[in-house]
Scaffold this motif. Structure first.
Motif, PDB file in Angstrom:
ATOM      1  N   UNK A 201       0.820  -1.205   0.000  1.00 32.72           N
ATOM      2  CA  UNK A 201       0.000   0.000   0.000  1.00 32.72           C
ATOM      3  C   UNK A 201       0.856   1.258   0.000  1.00 32.72           C
ATOM      4  N   UNK A 202       0.251   2.340  -0.463  1.00 37.83           N
ATOM      5  CA  UNK A 202       0.883   3.651  -0.364  1.00 37.83           C
ATOM      6  C   UNK A 202       0.834   4.114   1.089  1.00 37.83           C
ATOM      7  N   UNK A 203       1.660   5.114   1.460  1.00 33.15           N
ATOM      8  CA  UNK A 203       1.588   5.637   2.825  1.00 33.15           C
ATOM      9  C   UNK A 203       0.188   6.114   3.218  1.00 33.15           C
ATOM     10  N   UNK A 204      -0.508   6.763   2.288  1.00 36.02           N
ATOM     11  CA  UNK A 204      -1.856   7.252   2.603  1.00 36.02           C
ATOM     12  C   UNK A 204      -2.807   6.094   2.862  1.00 36.02           C
ATOM     13  N   UNK A 205      -2.718   5.044   2.045  1.00 36.66           N
ATOM     14  CA  UNK A 205      -3.576   3.872   2.242  1.00 36.66           C
ATOM     15  C   UNK A 205      -3.248   3.182   3.560  1.00 36.66           C
ATOM     16  N   UNK A 206      -1.959   3.125   3.885  1.00 39.09           N
ATOM     17  CA  UNK A 206      -1.552   2.512   5.152  1.00 39.09           C
ATOM     18  C   UNK A 206      -2.119   3.282   6.331  1.00 39.09           C
ATOM     19  N   UNK A 207      -2.081   4.615   6.254  1.00 41.99           N
ATOM     20  CA  UNK A 207      -2.653   5.430   7.326  1.00 41.99           C
ATOM     21  C   UNK A 207      -4.155   5.171   7.461  1.00 41.99           C
ATOM     22  N   UNK A 208      -4.835   5.047   6.329  1.00 39.80           N
ATOM     23  CA  UNK A 208      -6.276   4.795   6.366  1.00 39.80           C
ATOM     24  C   UNK A 208      -6.591   3.473   7.053  1.00 39.80           C
ATOM     25  N   UNK A 209      -5.844   2.418   6.694  1.00 38.84           N
ATOM     26  CA  UNK A 209      -6.078   1.115   7.319  1.00 38.84           C
ATOM     27  C   UNK A 209      -5.714   1.158   8.795  1.00 38.84           C
ATOM     28  N   UNK A 210      -4.644   1.872   9.135  1.00 37.16           N
ATOM     29  CA  UNK A 210      -4.256   2.000  10.546  1.00 37.16           C
ATOM     30  C   UNK A 210      -5.374   2.635  11.356  1.00 37.16           C
ATOM     31  N   UNK A 211      -5.953   3.699  10.829  1.00 34.73           N
ATOM     32  CA  UNK A 211      -7.059   4.356  11.530  1.00 34.73           C
ATOM     33  C   UNK A 211      -8.257   3.417  11.673  1.00 34.73           C
ATOM     34  N   UNK A 212      -8.520   2.647  10.617  1.00 34.83           N
ATOM     35  CA  UNK A 212      -9.627   1.690  10.667  1.00 34.83           C
ATOM     36  C   UNK A 212      -9.399   0.655  11.763  1.00 34.83           C
ATOM     37  N   UNK A 213      -8.196   0.084  11.826  1.00 33.05           N
ATOM     38  CA  UNK A 213      -7.911  -0.956  12.820  1.00 33.05           C
ATOM     39  C   UNK A 213      -7.986  -0.403  14.239  1.00 33.05           C
ATOM     40  N   UNK A 214      -7.501   0.812  14.436  1.00 35.73           N
ATOM     41  CA  UNK A 214      -7.595   1.404  15.772  1.00 35.73           C
ATOM     42  C   UNK A 214      -9.049   1.681  16.147  1.00 35.73           C
ATOM     43  N   UNK A 215      -9.853   2.092  15.178  1.00 39.30           N
ATOM     44  CA  UNK A 215     -11.267   2.291  15.456  1.00 39.30           C
ATOM     45  C   UNK A 215     -11.958   1.003  15.838  1.00 39.30           C
ATOM     46  N   UNK A 216     -11.612  -0.087  15.146  1.00 41.14           N
ATOM     47  CA  UNK A 216     -12.175  -1.393  15.486  1.00 41.14           C
ATOM     48  C   UNK A 216     -11.729  -1.820  16.882  1.00 41.14           C
ATOM     49  N   UNK A 217     -10.466  -1.566  17.203  1.00 35.70           N
ATOM     50  CA  UNK A 217      -9.974  -1.872  18.551  1.00 35.70           C
ATOM     51  C   UNK A 217     -10.730  -1.074  19.598  1.00 35.70           C
ATOM     52  N   UNK A 218     -10.948   0.205  19.343  1.00 33.03           N
ATOM     53  CA  UNK A 218     -11.641   1.041  20.320  1.00 33.03           C
ATOM     54  C   UNK A 218     -13.108   0.645  20.469  1.00 33.03           C
ATOM     55  N   UNK A 219     -13.651  -0.056  19.467  1.00 29.44           N
ATOM     56  CA  UNK A 219     -15.023  -0.557  19.584  1.00 29.44           C
ATOM     57  C   UNK A 219     -15.079  -1.880  20.334  1.00 29.44           C
ATOM     58  N   UNK A 220     -13.902  -2.431  20.703  1.00 28.07           N
ATOM     59  CA  UNK A 220     -13.841  -3.643  21.504  1.00 28.07           C
ATOM     60  C   UNK A 220     -13.380  -4.882  20.777  1.00 28.07           C
ATOM     61  N   UNK A 221     -13.045  -4.772  19.485  1.00 25.93           N
ATOM     62  CA  UNK A 221     -12.644  -5.950  18.714  1.00 25.93           C
ATOM     63  C   UNK A 221     -11.167  -6.262  18.934  1.00 25.93           C
ATOM     64  N   UNK A 222     -10.890  -7.460  19.390  1.00 29.84           N
ATOM     65  CA  UNK A 222      -9.519  -7.934  19.572  1.00 29.84           C
ATOM     66  C   UNK A 222      -8.928  -8.295  18.210  1.00 29.84           C
ATOM     67  N   UNK A 223      -7.671  -7.884  17.983  1.00 25.38           N
ATOM     68  CA  UNK A 223      -7.032  -8.139  16.697  1.00 25.38           C
ATOM     69  C   UNK A 223      -5.581  -8.577  16.909  1.00 25.38           C
TER      70      UNK A 223
END
Length: 274
Positions: A201-223
């Motif tokens: 992925x490009x840096x921008x795409x990586x940042x987008x996925x990073x934000x998504x994963x942190x949001x999922x974590x903050x919603x309680x999903x273990x990863x």
């Protein structure tokens, strides 16, 4: 290098001493005399985003395959939410709440984005390890409607609901990865395993996925996240496990693991001077 995403310092952390969601004891995987994993033991309490790092060939993907039951277990014990599932097939692990993405994109090109997500939504109904015959398993309109609503909700979580009628080939690589994550989320997992979701992925795409994963974590999903991008690992993870030659060589927060002498030797190839 993509920007480091700041973590919320005030986010309430789950006690690492609490009852683990995943408990792995002496996990060993042996392929024709080659030891891919060598008595790996670790625990993963719920609600955390874990990093799994190590050089190429260290056993990371083998570990994900074993705990998702897509790969073999030669020795050891796997427990999920207190249940021993060591000898169970992959569809049982999925029913328990373990969902996995793979290193390469594995979408059905002849299905729309919504239909790909519906495969995950119908996964909990599968009673044998064949996933791509889901159309024959949806028995009536009510069940199909339920699958559709669940899939739409998953697409909304990953920001792709407006692309539901498109086909994977029309999407960027980063968006295809999001469809895969949506398909996993549609199965309502308790543990999401991610194998190199930002590779290529490009840096921008990586940042987008990073934000998504942190949001999922903050919603309680273990990863559990496998990634070679150590800056991403540092930015998003709560706890890191490091493998080398199939052995667990370190664990802890990302800074401590990165500074561990065995980890530095594994990545750099030489030991630190005394």
């Amino acid at each position: 290098m993509h920007q480091v995403i700041e973590r919320d310092a005030n986010r309430e952390m789950i006690d690492m001493q609490s009852e683990p969601l995943l408990n792995v004891t002496d996990l060993t995987v042996n392929y024709d005399g080659v030891v891919a994993l060598d008595h790996v033991s670790l625990t993963a309490p719920a609600g955390q985003l874990y990093g799994l790092i190590g050089p190429n060939g260290s056993g990371k993907s083998t570990f994900l395959a074993a705990i998702s039951r897509h790969g073999k277990v030669t020795e050891g014990r796997l427990e999920f939410a207190g249940r021993d599932y060591t000898g169970e097939p992959a569809f049982v692990a999925a029913r328990l709440g373990i969902s996995r993405s793979f290193q390469t994109v594995r979408l059905q090109e002849d299905l729309s984005v919504l239909e790909n997500a519906m495969v995950g939504a119908d996964h909990h109904r599968i009673t044998r390890p064949v996933i791509f015959n889901w159309l024959r398993l949806v028995r009536n309109r009510r069940e199909e409607a339920e699958c559709r609503e669940t899939a739409l909700s998953a697409l909304e979580r990953v920001g792709l609901v407006d692309y539901k009628d498109q086909f994977p080939s029309s999407l960027s690589y980063g968006m295809q990865r999001r469809v895969e994550i949506a398909r996993c989320l549609a199965s309502d997992p308790k543990l999401l395993l991610l194998d190199e979701p930002t590779a290529g992925m490009s840096p921008a795409e990586t940042d987008d996925i990073s934000e998504l994963l942190m949001g999922l974590r903050d919603s309680g999903l273990t990863q559990i996240l496998v990634a070679h991008d150590l800056s991403m690992i540092h930015a998003v993870t709560d706890h890191v496990f490091a493998l080398n030659f199939g052995k667990l060589i370190a664990e802890g927060n990302s800074v401590d693991v990165a500074n561990d002498p065995d980890v530095r030797k594994a990545y750099i190839g030489v030991a630190d001077e005394e």
